[in-house]
Design a protein around this motif. Sequence first.
Motif, short mmCIF file in Angstrom:
data_model
loop_
_atom_site.label_atom_id
_atom_site.label_comp_id
_atom_site.label_asym_id
_atom_site.label_seq_id
_atom_site.Cartn_x
_atom_site.Cartn_y
_atom_site.Cartn_z
N ARG A 221 3.02 40.03 88.06
CA ARG A 221 4.28 39.54 88.39
C ARG A 221 5.21 40.45 88.95
O ARG A 221 6.06 40.29 90.06
CB ARG A 221 5.14 39.11 87.06
CG ARG A 221 6.37 38.75 87.17
CD ARG A 221 7.05 38.14 85.76
NE ARG A 221 8.41 37.65 86.07
CZ ARG A 221 8.78 36.51 85.73
NH1 ARG A 221 8.31 35.90 84.58
NH2 ARG A 221 10.28 36.16 85.78
N SER A 222 5.09 41.88 88.50
CA SER A 222 5.92 42.93 88.98
C SER A 222 5.77 43.11 90.61
O SER A 222 6.65 42.90 91.60
CB SER A 222 5.65 44.14 88.53
OG SER A 222 4.20 44.61 88.49
N LYS A 223 4.43 42.99 91.17
CA LYS A 223 4.10 43.11 92.51
C LYS A 223 4.40 41.78 93.37
O LYS A 223 4.88 42.08 94.39
CB LYS A 223 2.63 43.31 92.71
CG LYS A 223 2.16 44.86 92.25
CD LYS A 223 0.76 45.30 92.78
CE LYS A 223 0.71 46.69 92.49
NZ LYS A 223 -0.97 47.23 92.74
N TYR A 225 7.16 40.19 92.49
CA TYR A 225 8.53 40.55 92.99
C TYR A 225 8.74 41.50 93.94
O TYR A 225 9.33 41.24 95.22
CB TYR A 225 9.12 40.95 91.70
CG TYR A 225 10.60 41.47 91.81
CD1 TYR A 225 10.69 42.87 92.37
CD2 TYR A 225 11.69 40.60 91.79
CE1 TYR A 225 12.27 43.31 92.58
CE2 TYR A 225 13.08 40.96 91.97
CZ TYR A 225 13.18 42.28 92.09
OH TYR A 225 14.55 42.70 92.58
N GLU A 226 8.02 42.43 94.22
CA GLU A 226 8.11 43.67 95.17
C GLU A 226 7.93 43.08 96.61
O GLU A 226 8.42 43.16 97.48
CB GLU A 226 7.18 44.72 94.77
CG GLU A 226 7.48 45.71 93.65
CD GLU A 226 6.39 46.45 93.13
OE1 GLU A 226 6.63 47.18 92.04
OE2 GLU A 226 5.61 46.58 93.97
N GLY A 251 7.52 36.17 89.79
CA GLY A 251 8.10 37.47 90.57
C GLY A 251 8.58 37.18 91.67
O GLY A 251 10.01 37.58 91.96
N GLU A 254 12.01 35.23 91.15
CA GLU A 254 13.21 36.04 90.86
C GLU A 254 13.78 36.79 91.93
O GLU A 254 14.97 36.77 92.29
CB GLU A 254 12.54 37.06 89.88
CG GLU A 254 13.50 37.97 89.07
CD GLU A 254 12.90 39.04 88.13
OE1 GLU A 254 11.70 38.79 87.80
OE2 GLU A 254 13.35 39.89 88.01
#
Length: 339
Positions: A221-223, A225-226, A251, A254
Amino acid sequence: MINNKRHLGKQFCSFFFIVITICFSGCAAKNESTTSQKENDSIIVGFSQIGAESAWRNCNTRSVQEAAAERGIQLVYDNAEQKQENQIKALRSFIAYQVDVIAFVPIVTGGWDNVLQEARDAGIPVLVTDRKIEVADQSLYAGFIGTDSLKEGRNAGLFLLEKFKNKSARFAETGEFINIVELFGTEGSSVAIGRADGLREVLKSHPEFRIIYSKSGDFLRSKGYELAVEFLEMYDDIDVIFSHNDGMTLGAIEAMEEKGIHPGKDIVIVTIDAQQAAIDALRGGKVNCVIECNPKTGPEIMKLVEKLAAGEKIPRLQYVQEEVFYETDDLSLIAPRGY
Ligand code: GYE
């Protein structure tokens, strides 16, 4: 027939479990002897899981653990924390431990030949689950059970053909492309390769579709988003996000909403897994198509483990049942996902 070495290994294993039982349970001798006798006869399976990178993965782990417990199978479990070298170490420890069967999720397709040869030399059958492997000698593993990632990619492509049929029909006169951004899964994993290939196979005869950006978010999820922050900076004419899993999709949503972009409306989103949060996003109009990838394979895996432990053959290839959820469906009919 269990050879002497494995029999000794299993005696060690039973001793190990008896020690654990005595240390932690303090129960009466009678129970311990009953427990150890039961454990002496039960199957021991070594299971190497890749990690805990997504809700899908955690559900898959729970499914395997619960299914082993329900069938009285002793599960020697290892979490590789996303590293293939940890998986290879775990498989070697399973071999030393003389488990009856090895089952594992190969994080990537290559690099397994040597350790699987060691398992075969030790007379331990291997079941590949969830993701596929590429080996020089196919007899190094007994069979595969998991998802059909090529079909998942094809289903994504077929949805887009339907979703954009009017814009496609006008392409000859307008020359307007349908621009796709792809959030790729783990590099080198069979599921990411299959999903990407499946989409491209369906769209290859439709030049109006073009993939303008494709990068690996490693199913995180974090990647997701990035990468979304990056591609939303790079492009202002994105029509579609094709994401290899819901974690990366969440992500990206968001990041989109932070920029005032309406997911599912300004940009069409197709995502794979069908975790609850993705179904909720589909119901909320933030996602347009959710392709199921079934993580609850524990019971089927343990049935195959029992067959292998009994020396029986199993199917080389077994795909799990999966469906596709569309924005046009009656979404009230979708049962709670459990992950
Ligand atoms: O799509 C993703 C997980 O291997 C099918 O791995 C699995 C994939 C799944 O991290 O959420």
